[in-house]
Design a protein around this motif. Sequence first.
Motif, PDB file in Angstrom:
ATOM      1  N   TYR A  17       1.070  -1.163  -0.043  1.00  0.00           N
ATOM      2  CA  TYR A  17      -0.004  -0.050   0.253  1.00  0.00           C
ATOM      3  C   TYR A  17       0.939   1.333  -0.075  1.00  0.00           C
ATOM      4  O   TYR A  17       1.554   1.401   0.982  1.00  0.00           O
ATOM      5  CB  TYR A  17      -0.884  -0.006   1.274  1.00  0.00           C
ATOM      6  CG  TYR A  17      -1.791  -1.160   1.281  1.00  0.00           C
ATOM      7  CD1 TYR A  17      -2.810  -1.168   0.761  1.00  0.00           C
ATOM      8  CD2 TYR A  17      -1.535  -2.335   2.167  1.00  0.00           C
ATOM      9  CE1 TYR A  17      -3.880  -2.263   0.440  1.00  0.00           C
ATOM     10  CE2 TYR A  17      -2.532  -3.414   2.276  1.00  0.00           C
ATOM     11  CZ  TYR A  17      -3.779  -3.521   1.502  1.00  0.00           C
ATOM     12  OH  TYR A  17      -4.376  -4.360   1.459  1.00  0.00           O
ATOM     13  N   GLY A  43       0.206  -4.972  12.588  1.00  0.00           N
ATOM     14  CA  GLY A  43       0.926  -4.441  11.364  1.00  0.00           C
ATOM     15  C   GLY A  43       1.924  -5.145  10.581  1.00  0.00           C
ATOM     16  O   GLY A  43       2.342  -4.815   9.532  1.00  0.00           O
ATOM     17  N   THR A  48      -3.812  -8.733   5.579  1.00  0.00           N
ATOM     18  CA  THR A  48      -3.684  -8.457   4.179  1.00  0.00           C
ATOM     19  C   THR A  48      -3.512  -9.975   3.410  1.00  0.00           C
ATOM     20  O   THR A  48      -3.901  -9.971   2.682  1.00  0.00           O
ATOM     21  CB  THR A  48      -2.308  -7.626   3.923  1.00  0.00           C
ATOM     22  OG1 THR A  48      -2.497  -6.679   4.705  1.00  0.00           O
ATOM     23  CG2 THR A  48      -1.989  -7.371   2.475  1.00  0.00           C
TER      24      THR A  48
HETATM   25  N1  LIG Z   1      -5.963  -0.644   3.078  1.00  0.00           N
HETATM   26  C1  LIG Z   1      -4.704  -0.143   3.401  1.00  0.00           C
HETATM   27  N2  LIG Z   1      -4.297   0.917   3.054  1.00  0.00           N
HETATM   28  C2  LIG Z   1      -3.034   1.372   3.458  1.00  0.00           C
HETATM   29  N3  LIG Z   1      -2.296   0.642   4.192  1.00  0.00           N
HETATM   30  C3  LIG Z   1      -2.683  -0.442   4.721  1.00  0.00           C
HETATM   31  C4  LIG Z   1      -3.956  -0.967   4.440  1.00  0.00           C
HETATM   32  N4  LIG Z   1      -4.145  -2.266   4.674  1.00  0.00           N
HETATM   33  C5  LIG Z   1      -2.948  -2.462   5.480  1.00  0.00           C
HETATM   34  N5  LIG Z   1      -2.190  -1.377   5.252  1.00  0.00           N
HETATM   35  C6  LIG Z   1      -0.725  -1.550   5.994  1.00  0.00           C
HETATM   36  O1  LIG Z   1       0.039  -2.904   5.778  1.00  0.00           O
HETATM   37  C7  LIG Z   1       0.588  -3.283   6.795  1.00  0.00           C
HETATM   38  C8  LIG Z   1       0.232  -4.702   7.268  1.00  0.00           C
HETATM   39  O2  LIG Z   1      -1.458  -4.578   7.841  1.00  0.00           O
HETATM   40  P1  LIG Z   1      -2.299  -5.513   8.074  1.00  0.00           P
HETATM   41  O3  LIG Z   1      -2.298  -6.688   7.410  1.00  0.00           O
HETATM   42  O4  LIG Z   1      -3.587  -4.921   8.498  1.00  0.00           O
HETATM   43  O5  LIG Z   1      -1.479  -6.229   9.541  1.00  0.00           O
HETATM   44  P2  LIG Z   1      -2.296  -6.998  10.800  1.00  0.00           P
HETATM   45  O6  LIG Z   1      -3.702  -7.619  10.419  1.00  0.00           O
HETATM   46  O7  LIG Z   1      -0.937  -7.918  11.042  1.00  0.00           O
HETATM   47  O8  LIG Z   1      -2.379  -5.885  11.916  1.00  0.00           O
HETATM   48  C9  LIG Z   1       0.586  -2.357   7.966  1.00  0.00           C
HETATM   49  O9  LIG Z   1       1.520  -1.351   7.961  1.00  0.00           O
HETATM   50  C10 LIG Z   1      -0.904  -1.502   7.410  1.00  0.00           C
HETATM   51  O10 LIG Z   1      -0.680  -0.098   7.977  1.00  0.00           O
END
Ligand SMILES: Nc1ncnc2c1ncn2[C@@H]1O[C@H](COP(=O)(O)OP(=O)(O)O)[C@@H](O)[C@H]1O
Lengths: 228, 174
Positions: A17, A43, A48
Amino acid sequence: MSTTDNLMEAVDLHKAYGPTPALDGAEFAIRAGEVVAVMGPSGSGKSTLLHCLAGIVRPDSGSVLYRGRDLTAMSDAERSALRRGEFGFVFQFGQLVPELTCVENVALPLRLNGTRRKEAEARASEWLARLEVGELAGKRPGEISGGQGQRVAVARALVTGPRVIFADEPTGALDSLNGERVMRLLTDAARDTDAAVVLVTHETRVAAYSDREVVVRDGKSRDMERVA
Amino acid sequence: MSIGHTLLGLLESGPRHGYDLKRAFDGKFGHDRPLHYGQVYSTMARLLKHGLVEVDGIEPGGGPERKRYAITEAGITDVEKWLAQPEKPEPYLQNTLYTKVVLALLTGRSAAGLLDTQRSEHLRLMRELTERKRHGDLADQLVCDHALFHLEADLRWLELTAARLDLLAAEVAE
Ligand SMILES: Nc1ncnc2c1ncn2[C@@H]1O[C@H](COP(=O)(O)OP(=O)(O)O)[C@@H](O)[C@H]1O
Ligand SMILES: [Mg+2]
């Protein structure tokens, strides 16, 4: 692990992202009927990974094979048909439709698949009863507790008889007792129907309901079974 | 755990034979570690000597398991005192996991890898306990939960430490 054993398999997933990678070469595999916990710090890329596996997010590169078919090569229509037909979802906050009653919420995935209302609601009622919330059928989400809402959400995830259930922090908003009960009901139901469960959680007591765990750190995943 | 106080407590509801005491103890508190008959009799002999129990009857046939024991007033007072006395919290300051994390950092090995391996090992035991809860009664569930929360605490600490590895690495390098 050979490809043929796996119901679902993801190879070398990358997803960014903006400038920061959310997934950076993640891998994943799950067999039919297996409960796999996806763990790791906040994070790290757990959600994802789940979104890519479920065909909600398309990875920048890498492949996601479900029964030998590559999700990343499918059209949006094919992918959403697959999601509706074969997958079930439970999120941290039930995400029930507030205007619908509990039984209508649970029946919704069946209705979207073309099942008639009467039949859909009959099956929905059975699942509500199985999740020990049969008496809530006529109530709306605003009238029930968080723990009850998650049980309704689990019933909704299971009603179509999915092959894979994707659960992202399903107990994250619940107290210990309710969380345990939801995990118990979810994993029992998955076992009975031979559904696989991808269980994203940062809580070890919740992960203890799994058969094995995959650890995600900085967008890379580590299958602890293969390490051991 | 104080076996003496526990057996005394079990006698408060009425006199019991040695074998019956052992059975009650194992059923309620023994879990993975049932009492040996020898432990029961040495404990009862000590309680007798201190006047905390008395022999209430002996079944024909001989053998120490046939003695029936009853709690005395002094015994009841003793149980009362034991229950009122808070347990000393475990200090948990001697910590092999901490030592291993620091040594891994000092020697340039992967502390994150150590954490993953340890989590895996903890999870293995946590799965066993969780499975046991599925089939156990409420008493079994409470005992397993106690263990599960402690194992979870270890892992939370390890996660937190892993999140501060850079700081720790700088400090141990000094
Ligand atoms: N829709 C999005 N837009 C921008 N950044 C994102 C988005 N989804 C996740 N991220 C970023 O990607 C990384 C992984 O996020 P995520 O998969 O939600 O981690 P977790 O579920 O392990 O907490 C983080 O740095 C998060 O800020
Ligand atoms: Mg997340």
